[in-house]
Design a protein around this motif. Structure first.
Motif, PDB file in Angstrom:
ATOM      1  N   ARG A 160       8.383  99.898  71.246  1.00  0.00           N
ATOM      2  CA  ARG A 160       7.318  99.315  70.423  1.00  0.00           C
ATOM      3  C   ARG A 160       7.892  98.709  69.145  1.00  0.00           C
ATOM      4  O   ARG A 160       7.467  97.636  68.697  1.00  0.00           O
ATOM      5  CB  ARG A 160       6.276 100.379  70.085  1.00  0.00           C
ATOM      6  CG  ARG A 160       5.320 100.696  71.235  1.00  0.00           C
ATOM      7  CD  ARG A 160       4.446 101.882  70.922  1.00  0.00           C
ATOM      8  NE  ARG A 160       3.403 102.060  71.938  1.00  0.00           N
ATOM      9  CZ  ARG A 160       2.718 103.191  72.114  1.00  0.00           C
ATOM     10  NH1 ARG A 160       2.973 104.247  71.333  1.00  0.00           N
ATOM     11  NH2 ARG A 160       1.796 103.271  73.039  1.00  0.00           N
ATOM     12  N   SER A 161       8.866  99.384  68.570  1.00  0.00           N
ATOM     13  CA  SER A 161       9.520  98.857  67.375  1.00  0.00           C
ATOM     14  C   SER A 161      10.259  97.562  67.686  1.00  0.00           C
ATOM     15  O   SER A 161      10.214  96.590  66.905  1.00  0.00           O
ATOM     16  CB  SER A 161      10.490  99.896  66.799  1.00  0.00           C
ATOM     17  OG  SER A 161      11.197  99.381  65.691  1.00  0.00           O
ATOM     18  N   LEU A 162      10.943  97.522  68.839  1.00  0.00           N
ATOM     19  CA  LEU A 162      11.634  96.301  69.242  1.00  0.00           C
ATOM     20  C   LEU A 162      10.651  95.149  69.421  1.00  0.00           C
ATOM     21  O   LEU A 162      10.935  94.003  69.048  1.00  0.00           O
ATOM     22  CB  LEU A 162      12.402  96.550  70.543  1.00  0.00           C
ATOM     23  CG  LEU A 162      13.591  97.518  70.450  1.00  0.00           C
ATOM     24  CD1 LEU A 162      14.113  97.847  71.839  1.00  0.00           C
ATOM     25  CD2 LEU A 162      14.698  96.930  69.582  1.00  0.00           C
ATOM     26  N   MET A 163       9.489  95.462  69.979  1.00  0.00           N
ATOM     27  CA  MET A 163       8.464  94.433  70.153  1.00  0.00           C
ATOM     28  C   MET A 163       7.976  93.914  68.802  1.00  0.00           C
ATOM     29  O   MET A 163       7.813  92.698  68.614  1.00  0.00           O
ATOM     30  CB  MET A 163       7.283  94.997  70.955  1.00  0.00           C
ATOM     31  CG  MET A 163       6.121  94.023  71.114  1.00  0.00           C
ATOM     32  SD  MET A 163       4.738  94.708  72.068  1.00  0.00           S
ATOM     33  CE  MET A 163       4.227  96.058  70.978  1.00  0.00           C
ATOM     34  N   GLN A 164       7.751  94.825  67.851  1.00  0.00           N
ATOM     35  CA  GLN A 164       7.247  94.414  66.551  1.00  0.00           C
ATOM     36  C   GLN A 164       8.249  93.558  65.787  1.00  0.00           C
ATOM     37  O   GLN A 164       7.869  92.765  64.920  1.00  0.00           O
ATOM     38  CB  GLN A 164       6.877  95.654  65.723  1.00  0.00           C
ATOM     39  CG  GLN A 164       5.733  96.464  66.289  1.00  0.00           C
ATOM     40  CD  GLN A 164       4.456  95.657  66.464  1.00  0.00           C
ATOM     41  OE1 GLN A 164       4.173  94.749  65.697  1.00  0.00           O
ATOM     42  NE2 GLN A 164       3.676  95.991  67.498  1.00  0.00           N
TER      43      GLN A 164
END
Length: 245
Positions: free
Chosen positions: A26-30
């Protein structure tokens, strides 16, 4: 992780990642930049979605272009996806023989958007996966992944004067099979066999500002010319090969 549903052409795995790896992806997506893109199926009716730049991974866990800080060191969440794809050779074929790379992007569908009936057929594809990354989802917000769990070749239609996309929709309309609706539950991974007819139901307006967020990718056969290009051109070449959508 648990297999909760399966058919001839799909599998659904819930609780796919442990919480730390889920937070990681999720952090990579953000961290990604998103651009608004029109539907390649029915641009007038589907509405716009948001797509990140694509990334490319080899099946042997070598990163050609990723979010990793160190060359060839994959985020653990990406490694988990690769391992899972390896374990479904009956669906995608043997890694290293039938497929060699996966290309993926992060997608966000806002309220009011959908993706009409299609089958993602392209040269070299062996199948695809959809991993739901939003933190919450209510069934009333819709956005289900609808799958026709039947071989499209077994559904006869009169395709005279129809475009390929129209043929796909007619087959979905006339097939004697029940459609499978997969709710976009967070941390749910869906594996889909190549050529399967499917669509994304329109996200209901009651979702408000909540986005239907996924990591979506394609399992593809080897493209040897990719390994002799720069990292950015490799990604662009695979995106063209896969028709990432």
């Amino acid at each position: 992780m648990k297999l909760v549903a399966s058919g001839e052409r799909f599998r659904v795995i819930d609780d796919f990642l442990p919480s730390d790896q889920l937070d990681e992806v999720r952090s990579l997506m953000q961290q990604r930049q998103f651009e608004k893109v029109s539907s390649i199926v029915y641009p007038e009716g589907d509405g716009d979605a948001l797509r990140s730049r694509g990334a490319l991974l080899r099946q042997d866990a070598v990163a050609l272009s990723t979010d990793a800080q160190e060359p060839n060191k994959l985020p653990s969440a990406y490694q988990a996806v690769l391992r899972e794809l390896h374990s479904h050779s009956d669906m995608f074929g043997m890694p290293g023989e039938d497929w060699s790379v996966i290309g993926f992007s992060f997608w966000q569908y806002p309220a009011g958007s959908r993706l009409g009936w299609h089958n993602d057929v392209a040269a070299g594809r062996q199948g695809e996966f959809v991993f739901f990354l939003h933190e919450e989802w209510k069934a009333s917000w819709s956005g289900e992944l609808l799958i026709l769990d039947a071989d499209p070749a077994d559904i006869d239609v009169d395709d005279a004067d129809l475009t390929p996309l129209e043929v796909v929709e007619v087959k979905a309309s006339l097939a004697p099979h029940c459609l499978t609706a997969i709710v976009p539950k967070p941390n749910r991974l869906v594996l889909v066999k190549e050529g399967t007819i499917h669509c994304i139901q329109r996200v209901d307006h009651t979702a408000g500002e909540i986005l239907r967020q996924t990591m979506t990718g394609f399992v593809a056969a080897n493209a040897p010319e990719l390994w002799h290009k720069s990292a950015s051109s490799k990604v662009d070449r695979l995106a063209s090969l896969l028709g990432s959508n």
